[in-house]
Design a protein around this motif. Structure first.
Motif, PDB file in Angstrom:
ATOM      1  N   GLN A  27       0.841  -1.201   0.000  1.00 30.50           N
ATOM      2  CA  GLN A  27       0.000   0.000   0.000  1.00 30.50           C
ATOM      3  C   GLN A  27       0.870   1.243   0.000  1.00 30.50           C
ATOM      4  N   THR A  28       0.511   2.209  -0.843  1.00 35.94           N
ATOM      5  CA  THR A  28       1.225   3.478  -0.895  1.00 35.94           C
ATOM      6  C   THR A  28       0.298   4.591  -0.428  1.00 35.94           C
ATOM      7  N   TYR A  29       0.812   5.449   0.451  1.00 36.44           N
ATOM      8  CA  TYR A  29       0.059   6.589   0.951  1.00 36.44           C
ATOM      9  C   TYR A  29       0.745   7.883   0.521  1.00 36.44           C
ATOM     10  N   VAL A  30      -0.040   8.928   0.363  1.00 37.49           N
ATOM     11  CA  VAL A  30       0.490  10.239  -0.022  1.00 37.49           C
ATOM     12  C   VAL A  30       0.283  11.207   1.135  1.00 37.49           C
ATOM     13  N   ALA A  31       1.381  11.801   1.609  1.00 39.58           N
ATOM     14  CA  ALA A  31       1.328  12.777   2.692  1.00 39.58           C
ATOM     15  C   ALA A  31       1.718  14.149   2.148  1.00 39.58           C
ATOM     16  N   HIS A  32       0.831  15.116   2.312  1.00 41.31           N
ATOM     17  CA  HIS A  32       1.134  16.487   1.913  1.00 41.31           C
ATOM     18  C   HIS A  32       1.336  17.305   3.179  1.00 41.31           C
ATOM     19  N   LEU A  33       2.540  17.831   3.342  1.00 44.72           N
ATOM     20  CA  LEU A  33       2.910  18.573   4.537  1.00 44.72           C
ATOM     21  C   LEU A  33       2.902  20.065   4.259  1.00 44.72           C
ATOM     22  N   GLY A  34       2.393  20.846   5.223  1.00 49.94           N
ATOM     23  CA  GLY A  34       2.358  22.291   5.083  1.00 49.94           C
ATOM     24  C   GLY A  34       3.645  22.919   5.574  1.00 49.94           C
ATOM     25  N   ALA A  35       4.198  23.819   4.795  1.00 45.43           N
ATOM     26  CA  ALA A  35       5.497  24.417   5.098  1.00 45.43           C
ATOM     27  C   ALA A  35       5.487  25.157   6.434  1.00 45.43           C
ATOM     28  N   LEU A  36       6.507  24.883   7.238  1.00 49.51           N
ATOM     29  CA  LEU A  36       6.758  25.572   8.504  1.00 49.51           C
ATOM     30  C   LEU A  36       8.245  25.896   8.552  1.00 49.51           C
ATOM     31  N   PRO A  37       8.613  27.128   8.866  1.00 47.39           N
ATOM     32  CA  PRO A  37      10.033  27.498   8.847  1.00 47.39           C
ATOM     33  C   PRO A  37      10.878  26.573   9.709  1.00 47.39           C
ATOM     34  N   GLY A  38      11.869  25.938   9.083  1.00 44.94           N
ATOM     35  CA  GLY A  38      12.810  25.100   9.823  1.00 44.94           C
ATOM     36  C   GLY A  38      12.364  23.677  10.061  1.00 44.94           C
ATOM     37  N   LEU A  39      11.060  23.446  10.192  1.00 39.97           N
ATOM     38  CA  LEU A  39      10.554  22.100  10.485  1.00 39.97           C
ATOM     39  C   LEU A  39      10.041  21.386   9.253  1.00 39.97           C
ATOM     40  N   ILE A  40       9.374  22.122   8.383  1.00 41.21           N
ATOM     41  CA  ILE A  40       8.900  21.571   7.106  1.00 41.21           C
ATOM     42  C   ILE A  40       9.245  22.607   6.043  1.00 41.21           C
ATOM     43  N   ASN A  41      10.356  22.404   5.378  1.00 41.28           N
ATOM     44  CA  ASN A  41      10.810  23.355   4.369  1.00 41.28           C
ATOM     45  C   ASN A  41      10.347  22.928   2.983  1.00 41.28           C
ATOM     46  N   LEU A  42      10.155  23.896   2.111  1.00 43.55           N
ATOM     47  CA  LEU A  42       9.642  23.607   0.769  1.00 43.55           C
ATOM     48  C   LEU A  42      10.587  22.729  -0.046  1.00 43.55           C
ATOM     49  N   ASP A  43      11.864  22.681   0.348  1.00 46.11           N
ATOM     50  CA  ASP A  43      12.810  21.820  -0.376  1.00 46.11           C
ATOM     51  C   ASP A  43      12.776  20.377   0.125  1.00 46.11           C
TER      52      ASP A  43
END
Length: 244
Positions: A27-43
Motif C-alpha cells: 500500500q502506498t500513501y500520499v502525505a502532503h505537509l504544510g510548510a513551517l520554517p525550519g521544520l517543514i521546508n519547501l525543499d
C-alpha cells in the motif's frame, strides 16, 4: 560453463525469485505537509519531514510519498482527496464540525504552545484565560478554546505584537521561537500557554476512516515499542523557559 554449474545457477535464481520478501510494498500513501520554517521546508528538509520519513521506515509493507506545499494547499489537497493525510495539525480544544477535513484519532505527541506578549503591555496567561474577550490575540482559530484573530504568518504576528497592534500571539514553541530569534526582537515576553495534541489532518468520510485506522496501528505500535517519544522530541520539546 559446465552443465552442472549452469543448472545450479538456474536453481539459485529460481529460489531468489520465488522467495517472499519483506520489502514488498502492499500500500502506498500520499502525505502532503504544510510548510513551517525550519521544520517543514519547501525543499523537503526539516525535522517534521524527517519524522514522517521515520514513520514510513517502520512498516516495509507500506510506502509514504511525501510532498511539501504551503499549508493552505496541503490542507486543501487532503480535503479534496488528492492526498491521504497531512501535517501539521493540532486537535481542537472544542467541537469543530465546519472544517472540510478531519483529525486523526491518534496523537503522536504534545506540542507546547507559547503566549507571546509585549513587555511594555504586560498580559499573563492567567489574565488571558480569565477574560479572553478583552484582548486581541492572534493564533489559529479552529483549535483555540476562545475567540482569536487569525494569524496569517508567524513573522507578521510577531511584528504586529512588537508594534503594539495586538495584545498577544499564541503558537507552537519551536516554530515561533525560530522566527522570533531570526527577527531579533527583544521587546517580546514568552510564557507557557498550553500543551496540545499533535495529530494528522485526514479526509472526512470513509477515506478518512481507512487512513485513520492505518495511522492508529502504526503510532500505537511505535508507542508501545518505546521509540516514538524519542523521535518526536526531535520536532517538539517540552516548554523551554527563556526570554529574548
Amino acid at each position: 560453463m559446465p552443465r552442472h554449474y549452469l543448472s545450479l545457477l538456474l536453481f539459485i535464481t529460481m529460489l531468489i525469485l520465488s522467495a517472499p520478501t519483506r520489502a514488498t510494498i502492499e500500500q502506498t500513501y500520499v502525505a502532503h505537509l504544510g510548510a513551517l520554517p525550519g521544520l517543514i521546508n519547501l525543499d523537503g528538509s526539516g525535522a517534521f519531514v524527517d519524522f514522517v520519513r521515520y514513520l514510513d521506515a517502520q512498516d516495509p509493507s507500506t510506502k509514504i510519498n511525501i510532498e511539501v506545499f504551503p499549508i493552505h494547499r496541503a490542507i486543501n489537497h487532503v480535503a479534496q482527496g488528492q492526498a491521504d493525510f497531512g501535517l501539521p495539525a493540532v486537535r481542537p480544544t472544542r467541537e469543530v464540525s465546519t472544517l472540510p477535513f478531519d483529525f486523526s484519532e491518534v496523537s503522536f505527541g504534545q506540542v507546547t504552545h507559547v503566549l507571546y506578549t509585549n513587555k511594555a503591555v504586560p498580559l499573563t496567561v492567567k489574565e488571558l484565560w480569565a477574560n479572553p474577550s478583552r484582548y486581541t490575540v492572534e493564533a489559529v482559530p479552529y483549535y483555540m478554546p476562545f475567540k482569536v484573530q487569525r494569524s496569517h504568518s508567524i513573522k507578521q504576528s510577531l511584528l504586529r505584537l512588537a508594534a503594539g497592534r495586538i495584545d498577544g500571539f499564541i503558537w507552537a514553541q519551536e516554530e515561533a521561537d525560530m522566527v522570533l530569534k531570526e527577527l531579533g526582537l527583544t521587546t517580546i515576553k514568552r510564557a507557557h500557554f498550553a500543551d496540545l495534541e499533535d495529530v494528522f489532518f485526514i479526509p472526512k468520510g470513509e477515506a478518512g476512516r481507512e487512513i485513520d485506522a492505518y495511522l492508529t496501528r502504526l503510532i500505537t505500535r511505535l508507542r508501545e515499542e518505546g521509540d516514538l517519544a524519542r523521535e518526536y522530541r526531535k520536532v517538539h520539546l517540552p516548554y523551554v523557559d527563556w526570554q529574548p
